[in-house]
Design an enzyme around this catalytic site. Structure first.
Site, PDB file in Angstrom:
ATOM      1  N   GLU A 294      55.491  49.934  42.332  1.00 29.90           N
ATOM      2  CA  GLU A 294      54.391  49.368  43.124  1.00 29.90           C
ATOM      3  C   GLU A 294      54.941  48.426  44.198  1.00 29.90           C
ATOM      4  OE1 GLU A 294      51.513  47.254  40.705  1.00 29.90           O
ATOM      5  OE2 GLU A 294      50.491  46.480  42.483  1.00 29.90           O
TER       6      GLU A 294
ATOM      7  N   CYS B 163      56.686  32.296  28.331  1.00 26.94           N
ATOM      8  CA  CYS B 163      56.153  32.600  26.996  1.00 26.94           C
ATOM      9  C   CYS B 163      56.896  31.824  25.902  1.00 26.94           C
ATOM     10  CB  CYS B 163      56.225  34.097  26.725  1.00 26.94           C
ATOM     11  SG  CYS B 163      55.291  35.056  27.918  1.00 26.94           S
TER      12      CYS B 163
ATOM     13  N   GLU C  78      55.740  48.474  37.879  1.00 28.41           N
ATOM     14  CA  GLU C  78      55.646  47.305  38.763  1.00 28.41           C
ATOM     15  C   GLU C  78      56.686  47.377  39.886  1.00 28.41           C
ATOM     16  OE1 GLU C  78      55.936  43.465  36.734  1.00 28.41           O
ATOM     17  OE2 GLU C  78      54.145  42.925  37.851  1.00 28.41           O
TER      18      GLU C  78
ATOM     19  N   GLU D  48      38.111  46.368  30.983  1.00 28.36           N
ATOM     20  CA  GLU D  48      38.894  47.486  31.509  1.00 28.36           C
ATOM     21  C   GLU D  48      39.995  47.939  30.529  1.00 28.36           C
ATOM     22  OE1 GLU D  48      38.857  44.426  32.344  1.00 28.36           O
ATOM     23  OE2 GLU D  48      40.905  43.696  32.400  1.00 28.36           O
TER      24      GLU D  48
ATOM     25  N   GLU E 288      42.884  38.639  26.642  1.00 27.07           N
ATOM     26  CA  GLU E 288      43.182  39.786  27.527  1.00 27.07           C
ATOM     27  C   GLU E 288      42.723  41.118  26.930  1.00 27.07           C
ATOM     28  OE1 GLU E 288      47.371  40.283  28.403  1.00 27.07           O
ATOM     29  OE2 GLU E 288      47.059  42.248  29.292  1.00 27.07           O
TER      30      GLU E 288
ATOM     31  N   SER F 128      49.704  42.349  41.060  1.00 31.98           N
ATOM     32  CA  SER F 128      50.094  43.719  40.704  1.00 31.98           C
ATOM     33  C   SER F 128      49.026  44.361  39.829  1.00 31.98           C
ATOM     34  CB  SER F 128      51.423  43.677  39.940  1.00 31.98           C
ATOM     35  OG  SER F 128      51.671  44.928  39.349  1.00 31.98           O
TER      36      SER F 128
ATOM     37  N   CYS G 260      51.481  39.868  34.240  1.00 30.26           N
ATOM     38  CA  CYS G 260      51.747  39.913  32.790  1.00 30.26           C
ATOM     39  C   CYS G 260      51.137  38.743  32.034  1.00 30.26           C
ATOM     40  CB  CYS G 260      53.249  39.925  32.537  1.00 30.26           C
ATOM     41  SG  CYS G 260      53.952  41.456  33.116  1.00 30.26           S
TER      42      CYS G 260
ATOM     43  N   LYS H  34      46.552  36.264  24.999  1.00 31.00           N
ATOM     44  CA  LYS H  34      46.436  37.729  24.854  1.00 31.00           C
ATOM     45  C   LYS H  34      45.192  38.087  24.042  1.00 31.00           C
ATOM     46  CE  LYS H  34      50.175  39.039  27.006  1.00 31.00           C
ATOM     47  NZ  LYS H  34      50.104  39.831  28.228  1.00 31.00           N
TER      48      LYS H  34
HETATM   49 FE1  SF4 Z   1      51.241  33.406  30.014  1.00 28.86          FE
HETATM   50 FE2  SF4 Z   1      51.871  31.531  28.257  1.00 28.86          FE
HETATM   51 FE3  SF4 Z   1      50.790  33.824  27.429  1.00 28.86          FE
HETATM   52 FE4  SF4 Z   1      53.288  33.805  28.321  1.00 28.86          FE
HETATM   53  S1  SF4 Z   1      52.537  32.754  26.485  1.00 28.86           S
HETATM   54  S2  SF4 Z   1      51.710  35.291  28.860  1.00 28.86           S
HETATM   55  S3  SF4 Z   1      53.165  32.258  29.937  1.00 28.86           S
HETATM   56  S4  SF4 Z   1      49.804  32.286  28.724  1.00 28.86           S
END
Ligand code: SF4
Length: 418
Positions: free
Chosen positions: A107, A338, A104, A192, A187, A145, A125, A184
């Site tokens: 970049e 987080c 990052e 991809e 995600e 990014s 992220c 996540k």
């Molecule tokens: Fe985003 Fe919240 Fe997940 Fe952290 S815990 S990556 S701030 S959604």
């Protein structure tokens, strides 16, 4: 979207939602979708090699579920607990946080010095932030990014580099990410996120297979009747187990920006920054939008971090209007980053500021005491570039560690916003 019993006060939640489920009987409650039963099955399968990768906030949050003072740093016991559950390997996602910073920061410098892509550069992220842009503001996607999140980089690096170095068949690997982030779970199944499958020509292989939250891990450990207090500390497995303090503070708002600034300075100048550069106090704290200005090789760089979607809207509006003065902006959708993730332990509901602060303090205290301050000095990072990726932004790094985005504006139907 599916139809629910109670529709007047709810946002519909699709039955296939990968991250959360709706408990109809409790009317308004949602809960993360648990995956640990699948991981248990993989552990019992002699043909599978189960590899856990742990995010920084797990170490600062898991202890309090077992009666430790909030903010106790329980890394050694957490690793021991995972080995007791049957892990074949336990690796540190902070290693991949260092990798994310390397890519990052490179970049960012490329965008600034060579004017290769749109400015400012937003971090990538936080999956909730990325989905927000894909859905509501696809026009600003070029600002995000392409460097994947740490969990996004950990998966393909394990299935290519780690597997090769350890002589493991990548098809046998079951990758499990431990994180405080419920998003996540959305995600990692992304289209991809199969870079290792394409690279190794193994159809249907995913980079990361399961995501387990801190709360989910605590539930699993309690069900197994593990005596967490009596566990003897254990270390991460080598090769992808070393991490710098920079990777560690990723868990707090401002952590990514601070870490990337440290490494961008080194990449541009060949020297580490002075000590006072590391303590970017203006970007630490609780304000929803914080900023700082640094100077790298004579080029002023304006940094900002924003957390909480209402604050994010303010910055996005500035970018859309062409009035944004920042070069690099870290974005975290959760209030406090987080630390406020949906999968954090709910020993207090809602989590109090004191608990949040104890988790943040635990990360910075550990960072200050760590011999490795910089990702580029991490021997495991030097190793992975020497043996595998060659250098940041190399063709292989771009194939495995970088991503692209989808325009999801059509998901809004008639209510499209651009
Ligand atoms: Fe985003 Fe919240 Fe997940 Fe952290 S815990 S990556 S701030 S959604």
């Amino acid at each position: 979207m599916s139809v629910h019993k109670f529709t007047d006060n709810q946002i519909p939640i699709d039955k296939d939602n990968l991250a959360i489920i709706l408990n109809e009987d409790l009317c308004i409650s949602t809960a993360e979708r648990y995956e640990y039963q699948e991981v248990k099955k993989a552990i019992l399968d002699p043909d599978k090699i189960v590899i856990f990768s742990t995010s920084p906030l797990i170490k600062a949050g898991l202890g309090e579920v077992f009666g430790f003072t909030p903010g106790s740093f329980v890394e050694g016991k957490m690793v021991a607990a995972l080995r007791t559950l049957g892990a074949d390997y336990v690796l540190d996602t902070n290693f991949a946080a260092d990798l994310t910073i390397m890519e990052e920061a490179s970049e960012l410098l490329d965008r600034i010095m060579n004017k290769t892509k749109s400015m400012p550069q937003f971090t990538n992220c936080c999956p909730a932030w990325v989905k927000f842009v894909e859905t509501f503001y696809p026009n600003i996607l070029p600002h995000i990014s392409s460097s994947k999140s740490p969990i996004g980089m950990q998966g393909p690096t394990i299935k290519t580099y780690f597997a090769k170095q350890r002589g493991i068949n990548p098809e046998q690997i079951v990758n499990v990410a431990l994180t405080p982030c419920t998003a996540k779970k959305f995600e990692i199944p992304g289209e991809e996120m199969n870079a290792s499958s394409k690279e190794l020509d193994i159809p249907d292989m995913r980079d990361m297979d399961y995501v387990i939250t801190t709360r989910e891990l605590a539930k699993w450990l309690k069900e197994e009747g593990l005596n967490f207090h009596e566990l003897k500390d254990s270390d991460y497995d080598p090769l992808m187990g070393a991490a710098s303090g920079a990777g560690l503070i990723f868990g707090n708002t401002g952590g990514i920006m601070e870490a990337a600034a440290r490494t961008a300075y080194y990449i541009a100048t060949g020297k580490n920054p002075e000590d006072d550069f590391l303590n970017l106090l203006p970007v630490r704290g609780k304000d929803g939008i914080r900023s700082a200005k640094i100077n790298i090789a004579g080029t002023p760089i304006r940094l900002a971090l924003v957390h909480g979607i209402d604050n994010v809207m303010h910055i996005v509006d500035e970018v859309v209007a062409g009035k944004c003065n920042y070069d690099f902006i870290e974005v975290m959708a959760c209030q406090g980053g987080c630390i406020g993730g949906g999968g954090e332990p709910n020993t207090e509901i809602p989590m109090s500021d004191d608990i949040r602060k104890s988790h943040i303090d635990a990360l910075y205290k550990k960072d200050n005491g760590m011999p490795l301050c910089f990702p580029h000095e991490n021997p495991d990072i030097k190793g992975v570039y020497k043996e595998h990726y060659e250098k940041p932004l190399s063709p292989l790094a771009k194939r495995l560690l970088h991503t692209s985005f989808q325009d999801r504006n059509n998901d809004l139907g008639l209510k499209q916003i651009v």
